[in-house]
Design a protein around this motif. Sequence first.
Motif, PDB file in Angstrom:
ATOM      1  N   LEU A   1     -23.476  15.417   0.603  1.00  0.00           N
ATOM      2  CA  LEU A   1     -22.836  14.215   0.067  1.00  0.00           C
ATOM      3  C   LEU A   1     -22.176  13.404   1.178  1.00  0.00           C
ATOM      4  CD1 LEU A   1     -21.272  15.624  -3.216  1.00  0.00           C
ATOM      5  CD2 LEU A   1     -23.452  14.432  -2.921  1.00  0.00           C
ATOM      6  N   LEU A   2     -21.506  14.082   2.086  1.00  0.00           N
ATOM      7  CA  LEU A   2     -20.879  13.389   3.218  1.00  0.00           C
ATOM      8  C   LEU A   2     -21.935  12.798   4.151  1.00  0.00           C
ATOM      9  CD1 LEU A   2     -17.992  15.899   3.902  1.00  0.00           C
ATOM     10  CD2 LEU A   2     -17.747  13.539   3.080  1.00  0.00           C
ATOM     11  N   PHE A   3     -23.032  13.524   4.336  1.00  0.00           N
ATOM     12  CA  PHE A   3     -24.130  13.018   5.157  1.00  0.00           C
ATOM     13  C   PHE A   3     -24.706  11.741   4.547  1.00  0.00           C
ATOM     14  CE2 PHE A   3     -28.601  12.542   6.036  1.00  0.00           C
ATOM     15  CZ  PHE A   3     -28.630  12.612   7.421  1.00  0.00           C
ATOM     16  N   LEU A   4     -24.948  11.764   3.228  1.00  0.00           N
ATOM     17  CA  LEU A   4     -25.505  10.593   2.557  1.00  0.00           C
ATOM     18  C   LEU A   4     -24.590   9.386   2.734  1.00  0.00           C
ATOM     19  CD1 LEU A   4     -27.565   9.209   0.744  1.00  0.00           C
ATOM     20  CD2 LEU A   4     -26.273  10.067  -1.228  1.00  0.00           C
TER      21      LEU A   4
ATOM     22  N   ILE B   1     -23.610   4.174   5.575  1.00  0.00           N
ATOM     23  CA  ILE B   1     -22.755   3.329   6.408  1.00  0.00           C
ATOM     24  C   ILE B   1     -23.505   2.871   7.655  1.00  0.00           C
ATOM     25  CG2 ILE B   1     -20.687   3.335   7.865  1.00  0.00           C
ATOM     26  CD1 ILE B   1     -19.429   5.202   5.708  1.00  0.00           C
ATOM     27  N   GLN B   2     -24.211   3.795   8.276  1.00  0.00           N
ATOM     28  CA  GLN B   2     -24.926   3.466   9.516  1.00  0.00           C
ATOM     29  C   GLN B   2     -26.264   4.196   9.513  1.00  0.00           C
ATOM     30  OE1 GLN B   2     -22.984   4.609  13.097  1.00  0.00           O
ATOM     31  NE2 GLN B   2     -24.424   3.542  14.390  1.00  0.00           N
ATOM     32  N   ARG B   3     -27.310   3.500   9.136  1.00  0.00           N
ATOM     33  CA  ARG B   3     -28.630   4.126   9.027  1.00  0.00           C
ATOM     34  C   ARG B   3     -29.274   4.259  10.405  1.00  0.00           C
ATOM     35  NH1 ARG B   3     -31.209   1.726   3.489  1.00  0.00           N
ATOM     36  NH2 ARG B   3     -29.380   2.179   2.215  1.00  0.00           N
ATOM     37  N   PRO B   4     -29.418   5.477  10.878  1.00  0.00           N
ATOM     38  CA  PRO B   4     -30.023   5.683  12.192  1.00  0.00           C
ATOM     39  C   PRO B   4     -31.543   5.535  12.139  1.00  0.00           C
ATOM     40  CG  PRO B   4     -29.506   7.781  11.206  1.00  0.00           C
ATOM     41  CD  PRO B   4     -28.994   6.719  10.265  1.00  0.00           C
ATOM     42  N   GLU B   5     -32.137   5.408  13.288  1.00  0.00           N
ATOM     43  CA  GLU B   5     -33.592   5.286  13.406  1.00  0.00           C
ATOM     44  C   GLU B   5     -34.279   6.654  13.337  1.00  0.00           C
ATOM     45  OE1 GLU B   5     -35.363   2.383  13.787  1.00  0.00           O
ATOM     46  OE2 GLU B   5     -33.477   1.318  13.425  1.00  0.00           O
ATOM     47  N   ASN B   6     -33.516   7.712  13.294  1.00  0.00           N
ATOM     48  CA  ASN B   6     -34.023   9.072  13.314  1.00  0.00           C
ATOM     49  C   ASN B   6     -34.803   9.378  12.032  1.00  0.00           C
ATOM     50  OD1 ASN B   6     -33.934  11.960  12.644  1.00  0.00           O
ATOM     51  ND2 ASN B   6     -32.739  12.169  14.526  1.00  0.00           N
ATOM     52  N   LEU B   7     -36.066   9.749  12.158  1.00  0.00           N
ATOM     53  CA  LEU B   7     -36.913  10.025  11.007  1.00  0.00           C
ATOM     54  C   LEU B   7     -36.377  11.202  10.188  1.00  0.00           C
ATOM     55  CD1 LEU B   7     -39.424   9.524   9.329  1.00  0.00           C
ATOM     56  CD2 LEU B   7     -40.680  10.985  10.921  1.00  0.00           C
ATOM     57  N   GLY B   8     -35.915  12.234  10.857  1.00  0.00           N
ATOM     58  CA  GLY B   8     -35.388  13.401  10.144  1.00  0.00           C
ATOM     59  C   GLY B   8     -34.185  13.047   9.287  1.00  0.00           C
ATOM     60  N   ALA B   9     -33.297  12.226   9.830  1.00  0.00           N
ATOM     61  CA  ALA B   9     -32.112  11.803   9.074  1.00  0.00           C
ATOM     62  C   ALA B   9     -32.526  10.950   7.879  1.00  0.00           C
ATOM     63  CB  ALA B   9     -31.157  11.027   9.975  1.00  0.00           C
TER      64      ALA B   9
ATOM     65  N   GLN C   1     -34.086  12.309   0.435  1.00  0.00           N
ATOM     66  CA  GLN C   1     -34.135  13.462  -0.465  1.00  0.00           C
ATOM     67  C   GLN C   1     -32.820  13.580  -1.248  1.00  0.00           C
ATOM     68  OE1 GLN C   1     -34.576  17.259   1.481  1.00  0.00           O
ATOM     69  NE2 GLN C   1     -35.541  18.152  -0.317  1.00  0.00           N
ATOM     70  N   ILE C   2     -31.703  13.386  -0.580  1.00  0.00           N
ATOM     71  CA  ILE C   2     -30.401  13.456  -1.246  1.00  0.00           C
ATOM     72  C   ILE C   2     -30.254  12.298  -2.229  1.00  0.00           C
ATOM     73  CG2 ILE C   2     -27.897  13.440  -0.920  1.00  0.00           C
ATOM     74  CD1 ILE C   2     -28.468  14.604   1.938  1.00  0.00           C
ATOM     75  N   ARG C   3     -30.721  11.118  -1.839  1.00  0.00           N
ATOM     76  CA  ARG C   3     -30.660   9.945  -2.731  1.00  0.00           C
ATOM     77  C   ARG C   3     -31.470  10.194  -4.007  1.00  0.00           C
ATOM     78  NH1 ARG C   3     -29.150   4.902  -0.968  1.00  0.00           N
ATOM     79  NH2 ARG C   3     -30.737   3.929  -2.267  1.00  0.00           N
ATOM     80  N   ARG C   4     -32.655  10.791  -3.872  1.00  0.00           N
ATOM     81  CA  ARG C   4     -33.483  11.079  -5.053  1.00  0.00           C
ATOM     82  C   ARG C   4     -32.799  12.086  -5.978  1.00  0.00           C
ATOM     83  NH1 ARG C   4     -37.667  11.071  -1.358  1.00  0.00           N
ATOM     84  NH2 ARG C   4     -37.758  13.339  -1.346  1.00  0.00           N
ATOM     85  N   ALA C   5     -32.074  13.037  -5.402  1.00  0.00           N
ATOM     86  CA  ALA C   5     -31.386  14.045  -6.209  1.00  0.00           C
ATOM     87  C   ALA C   5     -30.104  13.502  -6.844  1.00  0.00           C
ATOM     88  CB  ALA C   5     -31.064  15.263  -5.347  1.00  0.00           C
ATOM     89  N   ASN C   6     -29.549  12.427  -6.275  1.00  0.00           N
ATOM     90  CA  ASN C   6     -28.281  11.861  -6.739  1.00  0.00           C
ATOM     91  C   ASN C   6     -28.353  10.340  -6.818  1.00  0.00           C
ATOM     92  OD1 ASN C   6     -26.432  14.381  -6.466  1.00  0.00           O
ATOM     93  ND2 ASN C   6     -27.533  14.283  -4.533  1.00  0.00           N
ATOM     94  N   PRO C   7     -29.246   9.789  -7.643  1.00  0.00           N
ATOM     95  CA  PRO C   7     -29.429   8.341  -7.649  1.00  0.00           C
ATOM     96  C   PRO C   7     -28.172   7.561  -8.060  1.00  0.00           C
ATOM     97  CG  PRO C   7     -30.631   9.341  -9.461  1.00  0.00           C
ATOM     98  CD  PRO C   7     -30.125  10.451  -8.597  1.00  0.00           C
ATOM     99  N   ALA C   8     -27.424   8.063  -9.013  1.00  0.00           N
ATOM    100  CA  ALA C   8     -26.219   7.349  -9.443  1.00  0.00           C
ATOM    101  C   ALA C   8     -25.176   7.316  -8.325  1.00  0.00           C
ATOM    102  CB  ALA C   8     -25.636   7.983 -10.696  1.00  0.00           C
TER     103      ALA C   8
END
Length: 71
Positions: free
Chosen positions: A29-32, A37-45, A51-58
């Motif tokens: 949740l903290l990672f999401l 706040i700051q979307r990195p260019e890192n593909l893994g991130a 994946q977290i967004r899909r599990a917690n759309p609201a």
Amino acid sequence: MEEFPRQPVTRAVSLALRDEHDPRARSDLLFLEAWEIQRPENLGAALRANQIRRANPALAAAIELELKAAT
């Protein structure tokens, strides 16, 4: 995006963390929030955040709304 805040920035995440006791889920949740706040260019991130967004759309929508309102 190795380092991210250990305290929530948004009210949405603060509220979600109150009900979450699993350390890995709390970290997600903290990672999401940090990713929103700051979307990195890192593909893994990006894959992890999606994946977290899909599990917690609201929650993802609430974080995004709060951050847009703050700017």
